[in-house]
Design an enzyme around this catalytic site. Structure first.
Site, mmCIF file in Angstrom:
data_model
loop_
_atom_site.group_PDB
_atom_site.id
_atom_site.type_symbol
_atom_site.label_atom_id
_atom_site.label_comp_id
_atom_site.label_asym_id
_atom_site.label_seq_id
_atom_site.Cartn_x
_atom_site.Cartn_y
_atom_site.Cartn_z
ATOM 1 N N ASP A 297 0.861 -1.179 0.000
ATOM 2 C CA ASP A 297 0.000 0.000 0.000
ATOM 3 C C ASP A 297 0.906 1.241 0.000
ATOM 4 O O ASP A 297 2.127 1.153 0.150
ATOM 5 C CB ASP A 297 -0.980 -0.027 1.190
ATOM 6 C CG ASP A 297 -2.202 0.866 0.927
ATOM 7 O OD1 ASP A 297 -2.157 1.691 -0.021
ATOM 8 O OD2 ASP A 297 -3.196 0.761 1.659
HETATM 9 C C1 NOJ Z 1 -4.062 3.914 -0.053
HETATM 10 C C2 NOJ Z 1 -5.231 3.014 0.148
HETATM 11 O O1 NOJ Z 1 -5.139 2.379 1.412
HETATM 12 C C3 NOJ Z 1 -5.379 1.975 -0.919
HETATM 13 O O2 NOJ Z 1 -6.580 1.286 -0.723
HETATM 14 C C4 NOJ Z 1 -5.324 2.616 -2.272
HETATM 15 O O3 NOJ Z 1 -5.528 1.666 -3.276
HETATM 16 C C5 NOJ Z 1 -3.995 3.319 -2.434
HETATM 17 N N1 NOJ Z 1 -3.863 4.339 -1.409
HETATM 18 C C6 NOJ Z 1 -3.844 3.977 -3.801
HETATM 19 O O4 NOJ Z 1 -4.698 5.047 -3.887
#
Ligand code: NOJ
Length: 767
Positions: A297
């Protein structure tokens, strides 16, 4: 919950320990511990990738393992990254011209011509927004979820997006957590069906299907159990709960062929998920034989240091890669340190090669080496088409859950002459879309006001906001996508608007109040301490009821809110969720009765925040039915049970029959029930099957969903609905044996249309 028929059963396990025998391996089919379906063999792709790998420098390999966001300034310009082979993927770019430009640079100007992968949060639509995921789960219709994600994939791929960061399959049992909106709610069985359906929708028949995109199942694992519902906080989850509750939707999504997976941000049992080898290697690769790739993430690799886990960027990168992360999102520890770590021996060359192999194979399977380009000239014509709008509107009607309907207040009678339409969410184009609508255009949206005017005639609708609401702290997404700002500044203006709304209600036949939360109040970094309606909405609602006019409450939100007062005083309550681009038309159709609501709650709805966490599949306890054993200052039961939802018609379910009341483990048994529409109009109901294992090697939940089907019946129509119970679904990961077990013995079965289902039978599972 219902009476406890098994109080004595708890002792059976003591009296009959011989009942707890393990079964032959052959009886254990697909479950959360077995390998997932393997991707089709591709010898041509393997040969191509092997050759490419032999040509790549270590730096080029690490480039493939790096993902850069384009919504913030990058130290090295994106063109340079692409040209020098220092990036394998970009995220947060949705303009097909920019996407094509960067792709041309990578393919034509980089040394090895490796195409880029463009990822984006296609959570519930791209330009056309569909109902948010928790709403889709409320449809109890996996085919609807599949269709919506395939429509979303069509738009996203037309823009040049290859990869959706979805589905989010985190089980969430705490409505304070803002991201409860992004998943299917509290239940692993429903969650698994929704997870698999979404993967099929995104990817089509196989990875690389035209008009489809790669799915990324996230956030592995346990993010939904964040302590106190506070986003990003640690999760402490027993192995039993991991295998039986939190893992199954991931397993189902991977078994449906999801080609990528995102590691979670938070600490799972004191080991950050992004550096967690148990999760990313032992479970994912060893047990499940996952063949796709893992992306971290956002900055979660660098954040291994923030957690007090890694000692610095090099240690963070090494621990993430050694745990099983193949691509780093946003932070640059891979690019900055991995080459040195390979030289020092803290990361093996073979680990890098395996990661790059998996990444390149996915680019190959997606067809990027053959045709990496979007067609910007055609993209615009594929957005928000009438077909997209129709699908979104249909979805908007199918997710609505009718929570209360005293004296048949709904549907609204067509003879009504005037409708007061009140509320801060009645005419907000951004808010009807919901959070994670970053490629959406608010001007495409149909608000409730517009939908109601169209459906009932503009002259009948008398609209005002009544109150305005605002998030106390700004949202991280405000710069990219925001709700309208309040216009009223002084207390006098606010009071005048409040009274104006009440005047409109007094002079109308009925009041429809559209209340809830702004889209930014739900989603990432949108956790709450309170579940109350924000701002002065509750006061407005109570004042509206005090006028004596019939009041309909339409909720636009994505988490259970405190509507305990409303549940006793407001005659009709419709949970519309964030229904998306066509939301206003969908809501108007449901209020008018053109569509009869048939959604059911995918979460248990608490009476107050103090009951949280509350979920139906809890274990039995001593004095389970003695209210004094729980709270002395209020009821222990929820306001609405999991699986609950009313209709404008009524249904009866009777005559529960089992094809056999004793079956061998590994087989299936048909469970049928007669459903009758006893009311006066066409409607949908959801037949739900729950089971309980009376005794075994571990305590099992009081009830667990094991089957469901949404059906449509005409007025007076009767149908025998047969659900096939697969006895594999009676198995569980036993904390006593640390293995998957299907334990012979007696199971209770209930069938009904919520988790308080009353039709009861027993089934004996034979060895
Ligand atoms: C953080 C989020 O937790 C995740 O779900 C997301 O896909 C990514 N950012 C990219 O935006």
């Amino acid at each position: 919950m219902t009476a406890n028929p098994f109080r004595f059963a708890a002792c059976i396990v003591l009296l009959l320990p011989s009942l707890v025998v393990s079964l032959p391996k052959s009886a254990i089919a697909q479950n959360a511990t077995t390998p997932v379906a393997q991707l089709p063999a591709d010898p041509v792709g393997e040969a191509f990738v092997a050759k490419l790998l032999r040509q790549m420098t270590l730096e080029e390999k690490i480039g493939q393992m790096s993902q850069t966001p384009l919504n913030q300034a990058s130290e090295i310009p994106p063109d340079v990254l692409a040209r020098e082979g220092k990036v394998g993927s970009f995220l947060f770019v949705t303009d097909p011209v920019t996407i094509n430009h960067l792709q041309h640079v990578a393919v034509e100007q980089s040394r090895l011509h490796i195409p880029l992968l463009f990822g984006f949060d296609v959570i519930h639509g791209f330009r056309t927004l569909y109902p948010v995921p928790i709403a889709m789960a409320a449809s109890w219709d996996p085919r609807l979820a599949e269709k919506a994600q395939s429509m979303a994939a069509r738009e996203a791929s037309a823009a040049g997006i290859d990869w959706a960061f979805a589905p989010m399959v985190d089980i969430a049992r705490d409505p304070r957590w803002g991201r409860i909106m992004e998943g299917a709610g509290e239940d692993p069985f429903l969650g698994s069906k929704m997870a698999a359906a979404q993967v099929r929708g995104f990817q089509g028949d196989t990875i690389g299907s035209p008009g489809h995109i790669l799915a990324c199942v996230k956030h592995f694992a346990g993010y939904g159990a964040a302590l106190g519902g506070r986003d990003y906080e640690e999760s402490n989850i027993s192995d039993d709960q991991l295998w039986n509750v939190y893992f199954p939707p991931f397993h189902a999504a991977l078994n449906a062929g999801a080609g990528s997976l995102m590691s979670a941000y938070m600490d799972l049992n004191d080991v950050p998920a992004t550096g967690n080898r148990f999760l990313l290697h032992d479970v994912l690769r060893d047990d499940w034989h996952f063949q796709g790739f893992v992306v971290s993430d956002w900055e979660s690799v660098m954040n291994l240091t923030t957690h007090g886990f890694a000692s610095g960027p090099a240690d963070a990168a090494a621990r993430a890669v050694n745990a099983g992360v193949d691509m780093e999102m946003t932070s640059t520890t891979f690019r900055d340190t991995l080459a040195q770590s390979v030289k020092r021996g803290t990361v093996q060359q073979a680990t890098i090669d395996q990661a790059v192999h998996d990444l390149l194979m996915m680019k190959w399977r997606l067809g990027l080496f053959r045709n990496p380009y979007a067609d910007p000239a055609k993209a615009a014509s594929q957005m928000v088409t009438p077909e997209q709008r129709n699908a979104a509107r249909e979805a908007g009607t199918r997710v609505a859950v009718l929570l209360r309907n005293q004296d048949a207040t709904l549907p609204l009678n067509s003879a009504l002459k005037s409708i007061a339409l009140i509320g801060p969410l009645a005419d907000s184009k951004a808010d009807i879309m919901g959070s994670w609508s970053l490629a959406g255009h608010p001007e495409d949206s149909v608000t409730v006001l517009e939908g109601m005017r169209k459906r009932f005639g503009a002259e009948k609708i008398h609209y005002t906001t009544g109150v305005e609401i605002e998030r106390e702290q700004p949202s991280i997404f405000d710069a990219q996508f925001s709700s309208p700002k309040p216009k009223l500044t002084t207390e006098a203006e606010k009071a005048a608007e409040f009274h104006h709304a009440l005047d409109l209600i007094r002079s109308s036949d009925v009041a429809v109040l559209v209340l809830g939360e702004l889209q930014s109040m739900s989603g990432e970094r949108a956790s709450r301490q309170s579940l109350d309606l924000p701002g002065k909405q509750e006061q407005l609602l109570e004042a509206a009821v005090a006028t004596g006019k019939p009041v309909v409450l339409v909720l636009v939100n994505a988490r259970p809110l405190n509507i305990t007062w409303a549940s006793e005083h407001v005659p009709a309550i419709l949970e519309a969720w964030y229904p998306g681009t066509e939301g206003g038309d969908a809501i108007a159709q449901v209020l008018a009765g053109d569509v009869n609501p048939g959604g059911k709650l995918p979460v248990t709805w608490p009476r107050s925040v103090g009951q949280v966490p509350i979920y139906y599949a809890h274990n039995l306890t001593q004095l389970a039915n003695d209210p004094s054993s729980h709270y002395w200052d209020g009821p222990s039961t929820p306001l609405y049970p999991f699986g609950y939802g009313l209709s404008y018609t009524q249904f009866s379910m009777t005559n529960l029959q089992l094809a056999s009341d004793a079956v061998h483990a590994g087989s299936t048994v048909n469970v049928s029930v007669e459903v009758r529409n006893t009311g006066a109009r066409l409607g949908d109901d959801v037949v739900q099957l729950y089971t309980h294992q009376r005794a075994g090697s571990a305590s099992r939940p009081v009830r667990e969903l094991k089957g469901f089907r949404r059906i449509s019946l005409k007025a007076g129509e009767k149908q025998t609905v047969t659900l096939t119970l697969d006895t594999h679904d009676l198995g569980f990961w036993s904390p006593a044996t640390h293995h998957w077990a299907m334990e012979p013995g007696v199971f209770d079965l209930w069938v009904g249309d919520d988790s308080n289902a009353q039709n009861h039978a027993t089934l004996t599972l034979l060895p």
